[in-house]
Each structure stands twice: as structure tokens, then as C-alpha cells.
Scaffold this motif. Structure first.
Motif, PDB file in Angstrom:
ATOM      1  N   GLN A  53       0.666  -1.112  -0.508  1.00  0.00           N
ATOM      2  CA  GLN A  53      -0.036   0.190   0.346  1.00  0.00           C
ATOM      3  C   GLN A  53       0.884   1.415   0.440  1.00  0.00           C
ATOM      4  O   GLN A  53       0.732   2.257  -0.568  1.00  0.00           O
ATOM      5  N   ARG A  91       8.407  13.594  -6.472  1.00  0.00           N
ATOM      6  CA  ARG A  91       9.338  12.337  -6.642  1.00  0.00           C
ATOM      7  C   ARG A  91      10.644  12.642  -7.332  1.00  0.00           C
ATOM      8  O   ARG A  91      12.143  11.784  -6.991  1.00  0.00           O
ATOM      9  N   LYS A 127       3.604   6.068  -5.337  1.00  0.00           N
ATOM     10  CA  LYS A 127       3.564   6.464  -7.059  1.00  0.00           C
ATOM     11  C   LYS A 127       2.444   7.537  -6.981  1.00  0.00           C
ATOM     12  O   LYS A 127       2.524   7.692  -8.184  1.00  0.00           O
ATOM     13  N   ARG A 128       1.904   7.852  -6.334  1.00  0.00           N
ATOM     14  CA  ARG A 128       0.839   8.180  -6.959  1.00  0.00           C
ATOM     15  C   ARG A 128       1.129   9.898  -6.090  1.00  0.00           C
ATOM     16  O   ARG A 128       0.337  11.083  -6.215  1.00  0.00           O
ATOM     17  N   LEU A 129       2.288   9.839  -5.925  1.00  0.00           N
ATOM     18  CA  LEU A 129       2.864  11.274  -5.224  1.00  0.00           C
ATOM     19  C   LEU A 129       3.692  12.551  -6.310  1.00  0.00           C
ATOM     20  O   LEU A 129       3.350  11.837  -7.783  1.00  0.00           O
ATOM     21  N   PRO A 130       2.927  13.451  -6.264  1.00  0.00           N
ATOM     22  CA  PRO A 130       3.526  14.631  -7.156  1.00  0.00           C
ATOM     23  C   PRO A 130       4.288  14.098  -7.730  1.00  0.00           C
ATOM     24  O   PRO A 130       5.551  13.864  -6.729  1.00  0.00           O
ATOM     25  N   ARG A 179       2.217   1.752  -3.603  1.00  0.00           N
ATOM     26  CA  ARG A 179       1.374   2.960  -4.161  1.00  0.00           C
ATOM     27  C   ARG A 179       1.082   3.894  -3.507  1.00  0.00           C
ATOM     28  O   ARG A 179       0.803   4.731  -4.882  1.00  0.00           O
ATOM     29  N   VAL A 180       0.771   4.383  -3.303  1.00  0.00           N
ATOM     30  CA  VAL A 180       0.824   5.729  -2.478  1.00  0.00           C
ATOM     31  C   VAL A 180       1.916   6.297  -2.676  1.00  0.00           C
ATOM     32  O   VAL A 180       2.176   7.804  -3.172  1.00  0.00           O
TER      33      VAL A 180
END
Length: 189
Positions: free
Chosen positions: A21, A34, A27-30, A24-25
Motif C-alpha cells: 500500500q 518524486r 507512486k501517486r506522489l506529485p 502504491r501511495v
């Protein structure tokens, strides 16, 4: 299975789910976040590789790039992951090197002795309960038996184990220092 063993297996399973989890979080970072994380990891890795490589020439190791490669392979953004990878790198190098040397001395340099070294290296890692080091042991055996080198196989073994050990130490210290600095500054990677 005892209750404590069931609890431990359940906890490990939960940690695996949590890790997935978190991945996945992440990978969703702005993009900006990143980029900063990647830059920080890149700077830390480059520093570890350079520090691992520089003294090898002074120590008479002709292939100090193995120290740099090891430092790059071991340096992770989390100290726990770094320790685990470091254990695998060093254990794999030591087991694969010793088995590669033994096979070389017993059977000479040939494809069958190489194949036997790979097999025995992976099996040995499983037997000492570090199966995750098996591929690294096989890679070390490959280096000893297939990569052309100057000098004896014994010298190559000790050079390789020292270079890997040095790279592991540098990576661990580098990540430890960066982790401590980040904690003091309140920075999370």
C-alpha cells in the motif's frame, strides 16, 4: 502451528500488505516530490559509490569498481532495507566465492565446473537460511570462473570479497548517516 507462530506469520503478511500500500501511495506522489526523493537517493548513492571506489586503488585492488557497484546495489532509502541487502551481498559474495574457488581447484575452469558452482552456491545459501543471497552467490561464482583475470583465482576471490565487503560497509554507513541527518531535520524520504 503454535499461536505465536500464527501471529508472527499474520504480522508478516500484514507488513507485506502495508508495504504494498505504501508503494502504491508513493507512486501517486506529485512529480515534484518524486523528483526530490529521486534526487536525494541519487546523491546519496553517488556519494556511497565514490567513497567506496576511491581507496581501492591505494589498497592495490585493480577492480575497485566492484566496491562502487556493491555500494550502489546496497544503498536504499530505508536503513532496514539497506541492512538486508548488505547481508545478502556479503553472504552471497563469500559463499559464491568459496564455492567457486573450491570448484575451480577441484575441477578446473570448465563449463561443467561453472554450472556446478552456480548450483552449489544457490543450494548453500538456502542451507544457511539466506536463500535471498543465492543469486548473488551465483554471480560471484560466475565472476570467478568466467571473467578473465590476472593472477590466481585465490587472489581474485579475496579481492572480490574485500571489495564487496568494503562497498557494503560504505553503503551502510552512508545510509545510516543520511537517515540520522534526515531524522534531525524532520525529512522523510
Amino acid at each position: 502451528m503454535r499461536a505465536s507462530e500464527r501471529r508472527t506469520a499474520r504480522d508478516v503478511s500484514r507488513l507485506g500488505l502495508l508495504r504494498d500500500q505504501l508503494g502504491r501511495v508513493a507512486k501517486r506522489l506529485p512529480l515534484r516530490r518524486r523528483l526530490s526523493r529521486g534526487t536525494a537517493h541519487g546523491v546519496m548513492s553517488a556519494c556511497a559509490a565514490i567513497v567506496a571506489y576511491l581507496p581501492t586503488q591505494a589498497l592495490g585492488l585493480r577492480e575497485g569498481f566492484w566496491s562502487a557497484i556493491t555500494a550502489l546495489a546496497v544503498a536504499q532509502t530505508e536503513f532496514g532495507a539497506t541492512r538486508s541487502t548488505a547481508r545478502d551481498q556479503f553472504t552471497g559474495a563469500a559463499i559464491g566465492g568459496m564455492i567457486g574457488l573450491g570448484t575451480y581447484l577441484a575441477a578446473g575452469p570448465s563449463l561443467p565446473s561453472y554450472a556446478l558452482s552456480v548450483l552449489l552456491s544457490i543450494v548453500a545459501c538456502g542451507l544457511v537460511n539466506v536463500a535471498s543471497a543465492g543469486r548473488l552467490a551465483a554471480i560471484t561464482a560466475t565472476i570467478l570462473l568466467l571473467v578473465p583475470h590476472l593472477g590466481s583465482v585465490e587472489r581474485m576471490l579475496w579481492s572480490r570479497v574485500f571489495e564487496v565487503g568494503w562497498g557494503v560497509c560504505v553503503a551502510i554507513v552512508t545510509v545510516w548517516i543520511v537517515t540520522r541527518i534526515n531524522r534531525r531535520l524532520g525529512i522523510a524520504l
